[in-house]
Enzyme design. Structure first.
Site, PDB file in Angstrom:
ATOM      1  N   HIS A   1      -1.867   5.750  11.310  1.00  0.00           N
ATOM      2  CA  HIS A   1      -2.562   5.003  11.192  1.00  0.00           C
ATOM      3  C   HIS A   1      -3.064   4.961  13.147  1.00  0.00           C
ATOM      4  CE1 HIS A   1      -2.008   2.051   7.196  1.00  0.00           C
ATOM      5  NE2 HIS A   1      -1.049   2.111   7.667  1.00  0.00           N
TER       6      HIS A   1
ATOM      7  N   ASP B   1       0.430   8.574   1.806  1.00  0.00           N
ATOM      8  CA  ASP B   1       0.772   7.613   2.251  1.00  0.00           C
ATOM      9  C   ASP B   1       0.281   6.474   1.653  1.00  0.00           C
ATOM     10  OD1 ASP B   1       2.681   5.759   4.010  1.00  0.00           O
ATOM     11  OD2 ASP B   1       0.997   4.967   3.669  1.00  0.00           O
TER      12      ASP B   1
ATOM     13  N   HIS C   1      -1.244   3.997   1.994  1.00  0.00           N
ATOM     14  CA  HIS C   1      -1.825   3.050   3.080  1.00  0.00           C
ATOM     15  C   HIS C   1      -3.002   4.573   3.482  1.00  0.00           C
ATOM     16  CE1 HIS C   1       1.292   0.792   3.625  1.00  0.00           C
ATOM     17  NE2 HIS C   1       0.979  -0.497   3.928  1.00  0.00           N
TER      18      HIS C   1
ATOM     19  N   ASP D   1       5.201   4.853   0.172  1.00  0.00           N
ATOM     20  CA  ASP D   1       5.232   3.113  -0.072  1.00  0.00           C
ATOM     21  C   ASP D   1       4.491   3.695  -1.475  1.00  0.00           C
ATOM     22  OD1 ASP D   1       3.361   4.545   0.937  1.00  0.00           O
ATOM     23  OD2 ASP D   1       3.342   2.991   2.772  1.00  0.00           O
TER      24      ASP D   1
HETATM   25  C1  SP5 Z   1       2.883   3.646   7.964  1.00  0.00           C
HETATM   26  C2  SP5 Z   1       2.341   2.871   6.670  1.00  0.00           C
HETATM   27  O1  SP5 Z   1       3.133   2.687   5.989  1.00  0.00           O
HETATM   28  N1  SP5 Z   1       2.496   1.463   7.870  1.00  0.00           N
HETATM   29  C3  SP5 Z   1       1.946   0.262   6.786  1.00  0.00           C
HETATM   30  C4  SP5 Z   1       1.859  -0.920   7.822  1.00  0.00           C
HETATM   31  C5  SP5 Z   1       1.185  -1.760   6.945  1.00  0.00           C
HETATM   32  N2  SP5 Z   1       1.308  -3.518   7.025  1.00  0.00           N
HETATM   33  C6  SP5 Z   1       0.610  -4.104   6.742  1.00  0.00           C
HETATM   34  C7  SP5 Z   1       1.309  -4.510   5.824  1.00  0.00           C
HETATM   35  C8  SP5 Z   1       0.625  -5.598   4.706  1.00  0.00           C
HETATM   36  C9  SP5 Z   1       1.672  -6.319   4.377  1.00  0.00           C
HETATM   37  N3  SP5 Z   1       1.363  -6.534   2.352  1.00  0.00           N
HETATM   38  C10 SP5 Z   1       2.496  -7.032   1.978  1.00  0.00           C
HETATM   39  C11 SP5 Z   1       1.585  -7.229   0.401  1.00  0.00           C
HETATM   40  C12 SP5 Z   1       2.725  -7.270  -0.591  1.00  0.00           C
HETATM   41  N4  SP5 Z   1       2.809  -6.236  -1.458  1.00  0.00           N
HETATM   42 ZN    ZN Z   2       1.716   3.054   3.900  1.00  0.00          ZN
END
Ligand code: SP5
Ligand code: ZN
Length: 345
Positions: free
Chosen positions: A160, A196, A198, A285
């Site tokens: 990110h 990943d 995301h 994840d």
């Molecule tokens: C490296 C990496 O995986 N970073 C991820 C950062 C995510 N941060 C945002 C979290 C948003 C939370 N969403 C919760 C969803 C529950 N199912």
């Molecule tokens: Zn991630």
């Protein structure tokens, strides 16, 4: 598979993160590394090497000097104001119509150099950032020397982070620094496959205008998932980089069938690109039980994913990114490595 690791990640700990209406312990925690190491050993991966130390020159090939200085000085400046307890984080962000360049206050630095509330700084953060990039560069050096496959088992993650913004648990973009270092060492083309859950907005933005790094990412659609503002299929690269950015967004609750189709698509694009080295931004994840993710992959599916990647037959550098279901994180990560290793024979 040669695995590289450093224990210096451990001091990056103790902060909280915002989750809707509450503060919870950070999901990106030191015990992630312990569970992955244990599972790797259990599956017979015992070729584990301590990371070597590198200077900051490779980091400065990707990140701006002001940003790197911020990463280094943020905690000491914060501590001078608030003392040793708690953690440094932004209170506001440099948005439209405001300064984008910080003044001397640590608050303005946090406002200009971070983009979300998921990049806390504590006393051990800078040492951990350095350890992650050292681990990744140690693995990249092994690949540059003719090694077939390596795994940089590091934290904090990196995908990110852009040239001058930290966010999403990421500070320095380890995979991007490795890609640039391999190019500087004589490679002509590098492919980064980001699995990943995301979208790797930082990696995409770093290489968006370039054709010497192909970025291919499979991730939850930004219509429903973080980072929300980047990661659409329409983002295909700019200028000389046009056609060298491949986003394969998938809906929430995706299972292995649709995931594997997207992976086959990415693999075909990478094969056509014929890179010297493949870097895998390895996040697990996408697991059904992940507290941060929303896909529905099972533990056994990670063996399949590792094997599918192996069939490219490329020198491959795995760099650890996300994965937060602590009970299954080790198994899921080790399964990718084992699936890859078994398919390579
Ligand atoms: C490296 C990496 O995986 N970073 C991820 C950062 C995510 N941060 C945002 C979290 C948003 C939370 N969403 C919760 C969803 C529950 N199912
Ligand atoms: Zn991630």
């Amino acid at each position: 598979m040669r695995i590289f690791h450093s224990e210096d990640h451990r001091g990056h700990a103790g902060a909280k993160e915002m989750r809707y209406d509450q503060f919870i312990p950070m999901c990106e925690s030191p015990d992630r590394m312990d569970t992955i190491l244990a599972a790797l050993r259990e599956q017979g991966h015992r070729d584990i090497t301590a990371a070597s130390a590198f200077d900051l020159a490779p980091v400065l090939r990707i990140h701006t000097p002001g940003f790197v200085e911020f990463l280094q000085t943020c905690w000491p400046l914060w501590e001078a104001e608030f003392g040793p307890k708690g953690f440094a984080t932004a209170y506001m962000f440099g948005m439209r119509g405001m300064d984008q360049v910080p003044n001397k206050s640590v608050h303005s630095m946090l406002s200009c150099y971070t983009f979300d509330v998921c990049v806390p700084f504590v006393a051990g953060t800078w040492k951990a950032i350095r350890s992650a990039v050292d681990t990744t560069l140690s693995a990249a050096t092994f690949i540059a020397g003719g090694g077939e496959a390596a795994f940089a088992l590091c934290r904090p993650p990196g995908h990110h982070a852009s040239a001058d913004l930290a966010g999403g648990y990421c500070y320095v973009n380890n995979a991007a620094v490795a890609a640039q270092t391999l190019l500087d060492g004589g490679s002509a083309r590098i492919a980064i496959l980001d699995i990943d859950y995301h979208h790797g907005n930082g990696t995409q933005s770093i290489f968006y205008g370039r054709d010497d790094v192909l970025y291919a990412s499979i991730h939850a659609t930004p219509e429903s998932e973080y980072p929300f503002l980047l990661g659409y299929a329409r983002e295909t690269g700019a200028g000389p980089g046009e056609g060298f950015n491949l986003n394969l967004p998938l809906p929430l609750r995706t299972t292995i069938t649709a995931y594997r189709s997207a992976l086959a698509h990415a693999v075909e694009r990478i094969r056509a690109y014929a890179p010297d080295v493949l870097i895998v931004s390895l996040g697990v994840d996408s697991f059904v039980g992940d507290p941060v993710g929303g896909f529905a992959l099972e533990s056994v599916d990670f063996l399949t994913i590792g094997a599918d990647i192996a069939r490219l037959g490329l020198p491959t550098l795995f760099v650890m990114e996300g994965g937060y279901a602590i009970a299954e994180l080790g198994l899921n990560t080790a399964n990718v490595i084992t699936g890859f290793s078994q398919a390579r024979g």
